[in-house]
Motif scaffolding. Structure first.
Motif, PDB file in Angstrom:
ATOM      1  N   ASP A 100       7.303  19.709  -4.304  1.00 16.20           N
ATOM      2  CA  ASP A 100       8.194  18.540  -4.239  1.00 16.20           C
ATOM      3  C   ASP A 100       9.653  18.979  -4.399  1.00 16.20           C
ATOM      4  O   ASP A 100       9.999  20.159  -4.229  1.00 16.20           O
ATOM      5  CB  ASP A 100       7.747  17.511  -5.288  1.00 16.20           C
ATOM      6  N   ASP A 101      10.479  18.054  -4.747  1.00 15.82           N
ATOM      7  CA  ASP A 101      11.929  18.216  -4.876  1.00 15.82           C
ATOM      8  C   ASP A 101      12.313  19.425  -5.756  1.00 15.82           C
ATOM      9  O   ASP A 101      11.689  19.666  -6.788  1.00 15.82           O
ATOM     10  CB  ASP A 101      12.448  16.924  -5.538  1.00 15.82           C
TER      11      ASP A 101
ATOM     12  N   TRP B 183       8.451  19.068   0.498  1.00 18.40           N
ATOM     13  CA  TRP B 183       9.248  17.832   0.355  1.00 18.40           C
ATOM     14  C   TRP B 183      10.637  18.033   0.965  1.00 18.40           C
ATOM     15  O   TRP B 183      11.251  19.089   0.805  1.00 18.40           O
ATOM     16  CB  TRP B 183       9.379  17.542  -1.144  1.00 18.40           C
TER      17      TRP B 183
ATOM     18  N   GLY C 146      11.756   6.906  -2.678  1.00 12.31           N
ATOM     19  CA  GLY C 146      11.853   6.662  -4.118  1.00 12.31           C
ATOM     20  C   GLY C 146      10.642   5.894  -4.604  1.00 12.31           C
ATOM     21  O   GLY C 146      10.784   4.895  -5.305  1.00 12.31           O
TER      22      GLY C 146
HETATM   23  C1  DGJ Z   1      10.855   9.999  -5.297  1.00 11.07           C
HETATM   24  C2  DGJ Z   1       9.428  10.191  -4.912  1.00 11.07           C
HETATM   25  O1  DGJ Z   1       8.777   8.956  -4.836  1.00 11.07           O
HETATM   26  C3  DGJ Z   1       8.757  11.114  -5.914  1.00 11.07           C
HETATM   27  O2  DGJ Z   1       7.405  11.231  -5.608  1.00 11.07           O
HETATM   28  C4  DGJ Z   1       9.448  12.439  -5.879  1.00 11.07           C
HETATM   29  O3  DGJ Z   1       9.262  13.047  -4.630  1.00 11.07           O
HETATM   30  C5  DGJ Z   1      10.931  12.268  -6.188  1.00 11.07           C
HETATM   31  N1  DGJ Z   1      11.537  11.287  -5.335  1.00 11.07           N
HETATM   32  C6  DGJ Z   1      11.654  13.573  -6.037  1.00 11.07           C
HETATM   33  O4  DGJ Z   1      12.994  13.451  -6.120  1.00 11.07           O
END
Ligand code: DGJ
Length: 729
Positions: free
Chosen positions: A365-366, A410, A527
């Motif tokens: 992810d991020d 991501w 988000g």
């Molecule tokens: C929002 C996403 O819904 C989360 O699962 C995650 O990926 C965060 N952003 C990361 O910044």
């Protein structure tokens, strides 16, 4: 299926397998709505348009008729004082538009939309499409409006969109152009819409339709956490199985407006389309504008039938991904396990443990790019941070693949952090109004995707990363709403086109992505669930439903989401406990059972689970393989709602041939001496016998549907059961 036209009386009848939609021409020129409801052959009924109601009245006049007529596509300025679908300004500043019927055409098939998501005829037998195009004209403005109605052999949905063509030699300014409208007599309707916020998306909110306007809309530049582009009117007492439902859903991912208006003459107008606030589209001579599609559904058999109509339409005629009908890999996402604090070794350790338990893909992810140690920097710099991923991305992906897992990544392609190399090089690429300081959200700005050079740059930087390693999945995130609207690429006359052009920019990028990487599994996200909409399903088969994975919160969220969207599209993971959004402690079984009704995966640090929890995870993964074909392809029935009863929730998925059904029961609250918890199932073969798997209990389908399965109380809160009924040979 069929479209019929009575030439001499100018009556148009659209027949789907179970419904009929009728329009006619009144007063020799106005296209009016006659009927939408249960299927019928009769093509009379012009009286239903409410034309000339006041024939014998001394006061009869044009405005009297305009005020109450059931317009098929109402326009501003001619005496229809309800909310209208079309407002056009001419060069002289006038906003009056009067559309007269001109002609019609019936087309085999379904036209695609230019640069936008659109439903399509299926490839299987019985999935063909037909389209009725009705042309209306305002000869003073030189404006031509095409109303398009498409139907499919296997669906009761009607797909509507509108095209405006400027046939004059002067400019026209479209200030409002909706995609669909439905004028009906009031039947004491209730209205259902889907609302929420971050972590609480798409809760069903029913309420009475009272005099005046009921509006739901988004001006956030995306669909939003707060509200869905969905609206359903239901007749009194409508339940899952009974009652009439008129519903609309927008196939779009940006600003929208949906309205229901109960007027002073017992008329109800329901409409949906692009939000007109801040919107203005310039139509040069000869130019045209096409609206996104609205899906319109009528059900004479309650909400359940409406839901299955949407699900089947989206599965058969909207989602293009090759993964639509296949089991998605069980994934583990590191976000709630590590947030920004990870490196290659940590990810490989997660992958190693995950593999042992039967998990099939690791999603990073991020936080893997640029200078991104927290959410304050780095967006736009899609270059691997080699301090975190030593040896680079390919090396990490190879290591994860060697452990036997696929790899996913991501991105948040639409964003730019002020603290990024991209912003330092191109501060003008952020959406902004010269002379004003744009507002930040999560420390980031939004890139101006109305500009093709920015779309090209961002696409290339994302694609370059994907090309560099064996990446099989992308999570496309979008973590803020859009404000301070201004583009250095649009002149003052075209600034009102910004919001729609932005969405078209996103669609262009996603189209390129799925074209260049046809094997990529794309999951959209914003988000959490702010981009859960039918538009996004055209590009990726699944969407992140919500950041809140707590199974109790998910009951509301998944009930509202599944009201419209197929279970196979709902991103759902087993979360950390206590849950990070609400702190609730729930049994792992319940977290798993609720996630099983979506795409299924994990979002926790698997290396920190106890041995007992790991054993459970192995079992949950086996369960996923056992039930996913049924969950993904089956028909969904809502059996009970915690939202309504305050104690328990229950839903069921039945295979197409009715040979098996999986029932998910979640008992949120335990209470003493509650004995009569009957789960009245649905969709089974009444004459068949079903065995409840793992027991000697055998029930007839009739018994399960009429009398119900008697579910005993589970001691303690948050318990759950999966009940698998299998037809006896
Ligand atoms: C929002 C996403 O819904 C989360 O699962 C995650 O990926 C965060 N952003 C990361 O910044």
């Amino acid at each position: 299926m069929g479209i019929r036209v009575c030439e001499d009386r100018k009556i148009f009848q659209i027949q789907t397998p179970n419904t009929t939609y009728m329009m006619g021409v009144a007063g020799g020129k106005y296209l009016g709505h006659m009927y939408y409801g249960r299927k019928m052959d009769d093509m009379d009924g012009t009286y239903l348009m409410r034309w000339s109601n006041n024939e014998h009245s001394h006061y009869r006049s044009k405005l009297e008729d305009m005020d109450g007529f059931f317009f098929e596509y109402p326009t501003y300025g001619v005496g229809d004082f309800r909310d209208t679908c079309l407002r056009v300004r001419d060069e002289g500043g006038h906003r009056v538009c009067e559309l007269h019927y001109d002609s019609y055409e019936i087309i085999d098939g379904k036209p695609a939309l230019n640069g936008m998501p659109a439903t399509f005829a299926g490839k299987e037998e019985g999935q063909a499409a037909q389209t009725l195009v009705i042309t209306l004209k305002d000869s003073v403005l030189g404006l031509k409006i095409l109303l398009r109605y498409s139907i499919f052999e296997d669906s009761d949905a009607i797909i509507r969109s509108v095209v405006a063509v400027n046939e004059s030699d002067k400019k026209l300014y479209l200030e409002k152009i909706l995609s669909a409208c439905l004028d009906m007599d009031d039947e004491n309707f209730e209205l259902i819409t889907l609302h929420g916020t971050w972590g609480r998306e798409r809760h069903m909110i029913p309420r009475k339709v009272t005099m005046g306007k009921h509006t739901v809309s988004s001006l956030r530049g995306e669909t939003s956490h707060e509200v869905q582009p969905f609206m359903a009117l239901t007749t009194n007492g409508t339940s899952q199985k009974e009652g009439e439902v008129y519903a609309m859903n927008f196939v779009y991912s940006g600003n929208f407006i949906a309205e229901t208006e109960l007027d002073h003459q017992d008329g109800v107008r329901m409409s949906m389309g692009l939000h007109d606030d801040g919107f203005e589209w310039v139509l040069d001579p000869g130019a045209s504008f096409e609206t996104p599609e609205v899906v319109v559904v009528y059900s004479a058999e309650g909400l359940g039938n409406m839901t299955r109509t949407f699900h089947n339409l989206y599965k058969n005629h909207l989602i293009r991904s090759k993964y639509l009908h296949s089991k998605r890999p069980i994934l583990i996402n590191n976000w709630e396990a590590t947030y920004f604090g990870f490196d290659d070794d940590k990810l490989v350790a997660i992958a190693k443990e995950a593999k042992k338990l039967g998990i099939e893909m690791l999603v990073m992810d991020d936080g893997w790019f640029g200078k991104r140690e927290n959410d304050e920097s780095g967006l736009g710099d899609w270059i691997v941070n080699e301090n975190k991923l030593k040896g680079g991305l390919k090396s990490l992906v190879d290591r994860v693949n060697t452990e036997g897992l696929k790899f996913g990544i991501w991105f948040e392609p639409e964003m730019i952090s002020p603290d990024s190399d991209l912003y330092r090089a191109h501060p003008d690429w952020a959406i902004q109004v010269p002379g004003r300081e744009a507002g930040l959200a999560r420390h980031q700005y939004v890139l101006d995707l109305t500009r093709q050079e920015i779309v090209d740059y961002v696409y290339e930087s994302v694609a370059k990363v994907i090309r560099s390693a064996n990446i099989e999945y992308v999570k496309w995130d979008m973590n803020r709403r859009i404000a301070d609207i201004g583009s250095l690429g649009l002149d003052s006359e075209h600034m009102g086109e910004f919001s729609h052009r932005y969405v078209l920019g996103v669609y262009r990028m996603q189209e390129r992505l799925v074209t260049e990487f046809p094997n990529l599994l794309l999951e959209n996200c914003s988000g959490g669930g702010a981009r859960f909409d039918a538009g996004m399903l055209y590009y990726g088969p699944q969407i992140w439903t919500s950041d809140d994975m707590d199974p109790v919160e998910r009951l509301f969220i998944q009930e509202g989401t599944a009201l419209v969207y197929p279970l196979s599209s709902m991103g759902a993971h087993i979360c950390v406990c206590p849950n990070h959004s609400v702190g609730r402690v729930t049994p792992m079984e319940t977290r798993a059972n609720v996630a099983l009704s979506g795409t299924f995966g994990y979002e926790l640090d698997i290396t920190k689970l106890t041995d007992e929890e790991k054993e459970k995870a192995v079992f949950f993964n086996q369960q996923y393989h056992k039930y996913n074909d049924l969950v993904r392809e089956g028909d969904y029935y809502r059996i009970a709602s915690y939202r309504e009863n305050g104690m328990y929730d229950c839903w069921e998925v039945v295979s197409e041939d009715k040979s098996e059904a999986l029932v998910t029961y979640v008992q949120v609250r335990f209470e003493t001496r509650r004995k009569s918890r009957r789960l009245r199932l649905d969709g089974l073969d009444a004459k068949a016998k079903y065995r409840l798997e793992g027991t000697d209990e055998i029930y007839s389908g009739e018994m399960l549907m009429q009398a119900g399965y008697l579910q005993n109380m589970i001691f303690g809160d948050y318990g759950s059961r999966l009940l698998h009924f299998v037809k006896e040979a």
